[in-house]
Design a protein around this motif. Structure first.
Motif, PDB file in Angstrom:
ATOM      1  N   LEU A 272       0.823  -1.226   0.000  1.00  0.00           N
ATOM      2  CA  LEU A 272       0.000   0.000   0.000  1.00  0.00           C
ATOM      3  C   LEU A 272       0.850   1.266   0.000  1.00  0.00           C
ATOM      4  O   LEU A 272       0.316   2.375  -0.038  1.00  0.00           O
ATOM      5  N   GLY A 273       2.164   1.099   0.104  1.00  0.00           N
ATOM      6  CA  GLY A 273       3.030   2.277   0.146  1.00  0.00           C
ATOM      7  C   GLY A 273       3.283   2.767   1.567  1.00  0.00           C
ATOM      8  O   GLY A 273       3.870   3.833   1.758  1.00  0.00           O
ATOM      9  N   GLY A 274       2.855   1.996   2.560  1.00  0.00           N
ATOM     10  CA  GLY A 274       3.032   2.417   3.956  1.00  0.00           C
ATOM     11  C   GLY A 274       4.421   2.111   4.495  1.00  0.00           C
ATOM     12  O   GLY A 274       4.867   2.744   5.453  1.00  0.00           O
ATOM     13  N   VAL A 275       5.082   1.134   3.924  1.00  0.00           N
ATOM     14  CA  VAL A 275       6.452   0.788   4.325  1.00  0.00           C
ATOM     15  C   VAL A 275       7.308   0.936   3.079  1.00  0.00           C
ATOM     16  O   VAL A 275       6.948   0.442   2.007  1.00  0.00           O
ATOM     17  N   ARG A 276       8.429   1.646   3.226  1.00  0.00           N
ATOM     18  CA  ARG A 276       9.249   1.920   2.037  1.00  0.00           C
ATOM     19  C   ARG A 276      10.190   0.755   1.746  1.00  0.00           C
ATOM     20  O   ARG A 276      10.850   0.247   2.655  1.00  0.00           O
ATOM     21  N   PRO A 277      10.293   0.361   0.481  1.00  0.00           N
ATOM     22  CA  PRO A 277      11.223  -0.726   0.131  1.00  0.00           C
ATOM     23  C   PRO A 277      12.643  -0.460   0.636  1.00  0.00           C
ATOM     24  O   PRO A 277      13.332  -1.386   1.062  1.00  0.00           O
ATOM     25  N   SER A 278      13.075   0.812   0.609  1.00  0.00           N
ATOM     26  CA  SER A 278      14.458   1.097   1.037  1.00  0.00           C
ATOM     27  C   SER A 278      14.655   0.776   2.518  1.00  0.00           C
ATOM     28  O   SER A 278      15.744   0.380   2.931  1.00  0.00           O
ATOM     29  N   VAL A 279      13.593   0.934   3.307  1.00  0.00           N
ATOM     30  CA  VAL A 279      13.711   0.624   4.739  1.00  0.00           C
ATOM     31  C   VAL A 279      13.861  -0.891   4.912  1.00  0.00           C
ATOM     32  O   VAL A 279      14.690  -1.365   5.698  1.00  0.00           O
ATOM     33  N   LEU A 280      13.092  -1.640   4.146  1.00  0.00           N
ATOM     34  CA  LEU A 280      13.215  -3.104   4.235  1.00  0.00           C
ATOM     35  C   LEU A 280      14.552  -3.576   3.667  1.00  0.00           C
ATOM     36  O   LEU A 280      15.119  -4.564   4.136  1.00  0.00           O
ATOM     37  N   ALA A 281      15.061  -2.847   2.670  1.00  0.00           N
ATOM     38  CA  ALA A 281      16.386  -3.200   2.133  1.00  0.00           C
ATOM     39  C   ALA A 281      17.449  -2.961   3.205  1.00  0.00           C
ATOM     40  O   ALA A 281      18.355  -3.779   3.397  1.00  0.00           O
ATOM     41  N   ARG A 282      17.299  -1.833   3.948  1.00  0.00           N
ATOM     42  CA  ARG A 282      18.272  -1.559   5.025  1.00  0.00           C
ATOM     43  C   ARG A 282      18.179  -2.628   6.106  1.00  0.00           C
ATOM     44  O   ARG A 282      19.153  -2.920   6.795  1.00  0.00           O
ATOM     45  N   ALA A 283      16.988  -3.195   6.275  1.00  0.00           N
ATOM     46  CA  ALA A 283      16.817  -4.259   7.265  1.00  0.00           C
ATOM     47  C   ALA A 283      17.252  -5.617   6.707  1.00  0.00           C
ATOM     48  O   ALA A 283      17.141  -6.638   7.382  1.00  0.00           O
ATOM     49  N   GLY A 284      17.712  -5.610   5.470  1.00  0.00           N
ATOM     50  CA  GLY A 284      18.168  -6.863   4.849  1.00  0.00           C
ATOM     51  C   GLY A 284      17.018  -7.766   4.445  1.00  0.00           C
ATOM     52  O   GLY A 284      17.189  -8.970   4.287  1.00  0.00           O
ATOM     53  N   ARG A 285      15.839  -7.178   4.259  1.00  0.00           N
ATOM     54  CA  ARG A 285      14.674  -8.022   3.970  1.00  0.00           C
ATOM     55  C   ARG A 285      14.192  -7.925   2.529  1.00  0.00           C
ATOM     56  O   ARG A 285      13.273  -8.634   2.147  1.00  0.00           O
ATOM     57  N   ILE A 286      14.813  -7.020   1.745  1.00  0.00           N
ATOM     58  CA  ILE A 286      14.569  -7.013   0.297  1.00  0.00           C
ATOM     59  C   ILE A 286      15.934  -6.932  -0.372  1.00  0.00           C
ATOM     60  O   ILE A 286      16.779  -6.151   0.060  1.00  0.00           O
ATOM     61  N   GLU A 287      16.110  -7.735  -1.403  1.00  0.00           N
ATOM     62  CA  GLU A 287      17.371  -7.654  -2.153  1.00  0.00           C
ATOM     63  C   GLU A 287      17.071  -7.147  -3.547  1.00  0.00           C
ATOM     64  O   GLU A 287      15.981  -7.378  -4.077  1.00  0.00           O
TER      65      GLU A 287
END
Ligand code: COA
Length: 443
Positions: A402-417
């Motif tokens: 929905l756009g509520g969590v930014r992909p870059s934040v999850l990337a910083r958390a190591g959860r998106i590559e």
């Protein structure tokens, strides 16, 4: 989404898993008042509520007639007609970015009796609900959670937050422009007729909101039990625009403090326009003989600080994950929303349960419209070789959806590559939502 709630049997896997433990998993016939009463008793007990009164049962009979209701029964207990576990679910619309709605599957009333906890009953029920969602043709399953540690294991992730917003009355000096039209008190029963239309428009403009059902509006307006203290304390304020058209309403009450001003508290504000939102907020914060105004389940991105002279009059607390999403059908889900930036992105989804796993090509045009296709064949894979792409789990997909969590934040958390440089940047731009996702009710 039209769907026959009783049109398919109870999930066979849950049936077998629970039968192996001596338990019966059953679809409850909601036209059977006796069986449904026992189910409601178990649901109330599961959430630590007082025993339901007849008026509560009558209310729930109407509500549950619109839902798929399951119970788990233990024939060996003293009261075998009372289920030891409950769950209910129904198909409904979820608002997504771009003012559109996606078919989703709402899951509610998940309880397991403390006498039967931690034996895998909730697990069996939750996995069955994923299958139900799939059978119903839903793109996503969704719920609100009492505890944040339960549902991640089934692929759900927090996708829209909510917060408590308190405004100190003494410091609440309004500087926003005057809104045309007016706010007036109206009778709860009188607004009931137009409430669904206003609520529908309010829901459509906010990603993360879900369709309101009739019984919810009855409860919010106190109409199901009009003589209770709770219902009698509720006041309804309606905003009409300059042409006299109702565009929003809020339901509030003032808490009673001994010999002191109370707090004007609201948990329901439906605004079909920005004017309605501003006018109702102003009405609510400009009450006299209150120490402040408290809005429950408000957006984490209210325009309110920009409408008051002193933004520090506002205290935001209890910021919580509120709406949890679980992608069931990535193609349907990704196609349904609009995107903030054009682009071509390969989305590779990992799903331990298998339901949503796969590689998908998401192509967004200049208008934000998406075309999504599964990349199955070797030829298709060759055609996207070198394309920008992200790899993520089904939970992460639900979180960014929905756009509520930014992909870059999850990337910083190591959860998106990312599979190619600057893919996260592209995903960030594409998945952004102009309006912050928000869900303002429990379900
Ligand atoms: C939450 C609840 C339904 C769990 O039921 P349960 O049958 O005991 O759960 P299960 O035995 O199937 O457990 C499934 C998994 O969830 C975990 N789990 C269950 N409840 C949990 C909780 N409250 N907190 C953290 N983990 C939990 C279990 O450890 C188990 O983990 P695993 O399978 O990955 O090892 C039950 O505790 C309950 O009724 N709570 C009160 C009502 C409530 O809060 N319902 C949730 C509404 S949103």
């Amino acid at each position: 989404m039209s769907f026959d709630l009783q049109g398919f049997p109870a999930d066979s896997e849950a049936l077998a898993t629970l039968a192996a433990r001596g338990l019966a998993y059953r679809l409850v016939d909601t036209s059977d008042a006796a069986a449904t009463s026992k189910w409601v008793e178990a649901d109330f007990r599961g959430f630590h509520h007082s025993r339901p009164r007849q008026i509560d049962l009558d209310f729930d009979f109407g509500l549950l007639a619109e839902r798929r209701v399951h119970g788990v029964y233990d024939p060996t207990i003293a009261e075998p007609a009372v289920p030891v576990a409950t769950v209910s679910s129904w198909p409904t619309g979820l608002s997504v970015p771009g003012g559109r709605s996606v078919d989703a599957w709402a899951v509610s009333s998940v309880t397991v009796s403390p006498t039967h906890r931690r034996r895998g009953i909730a697990r069996a029920l939750m996995l069955a609900e994923l299958q139900n969602a799939r059978s119903a043709g839903a793109a996503l399953a969704m719920l609100t959670a009492t505890e944040a540690t339960i549902y991640g294991r089934f692929g759900y992730a927090p996708a829209a937050r909510a917060a408590t917003v308190y405004v100190d009355r003494r410091r609440a000096h309004w500087i926003g422009a005057d809104v045309p039209g007016r706010v007036q008190f109206v009778d709860a029963a009188a607004i009931r007729e137009i409430a669904p239309a206003i609520a529908r428009r309010a829901v459509a403009r906010t990603p993360g909101e879900i369709d309101r059902w009739p019984a919810l509006l009855d409860r919010v307006l106190g109409l199901h039990d009009p003589e209770s203290d709770r219902s009698r304390s509720r006041r309804v304020a309606r905003y009409d625009d300059e042409r006299g058209q109702p565009q929003g309403f809020a339901v509030f009450h003032v808490t009673r403090e001994p010999n002191a001003p109370g707090v004007a508290e609201f948990d329901f504000l439906a605004a079909a326009t920005d004017d309605a939102e501003r006018a109702l907020w102003r009405f609510l914060v400009e009450q006299d003989y209150v120490s402040g105004t408290r809005g429950l389940l408000r957006s984490v991105d209210e325009p309110l600080p920009w409408l008051l002279d002193d933004p520090r009059a506002i205290t935001v607390t209890d910021v919580v994950d509120h709406l949890w999403l679980r992608v069931i059908d990535p193609i349907a889900a990704l196609s349904a929303r609009r995107y903030s930036s054009p682009g071509r992105l390969v989305v590779e989804v990992d799903d331990p349960v298998g339901i949503a796993a796969g590689r998908f090509e998401l192509v967004v045009d200049d208008g934000g419209r998406a075309e999504v296709a599964a990349i199955e064949s070797r030829d298709a894979a060759a055609s996207v070789k070198g394309a920008r792409g992200i790899r993520l789990g089904v939970r992460e997909l639900g979180a960014i959806y929905l756009g509520g969590v930014r992909p870059s934040v999850l990337a910083r958390a190591g959860r998106i590559e990312e599979s190619a440089p600057r893919s996260i940047d592209l995903a960030e731009r594409m998945f952004a939502s102009t309006r912050t996702p928000h869900l303002s009710i429990w379900f």
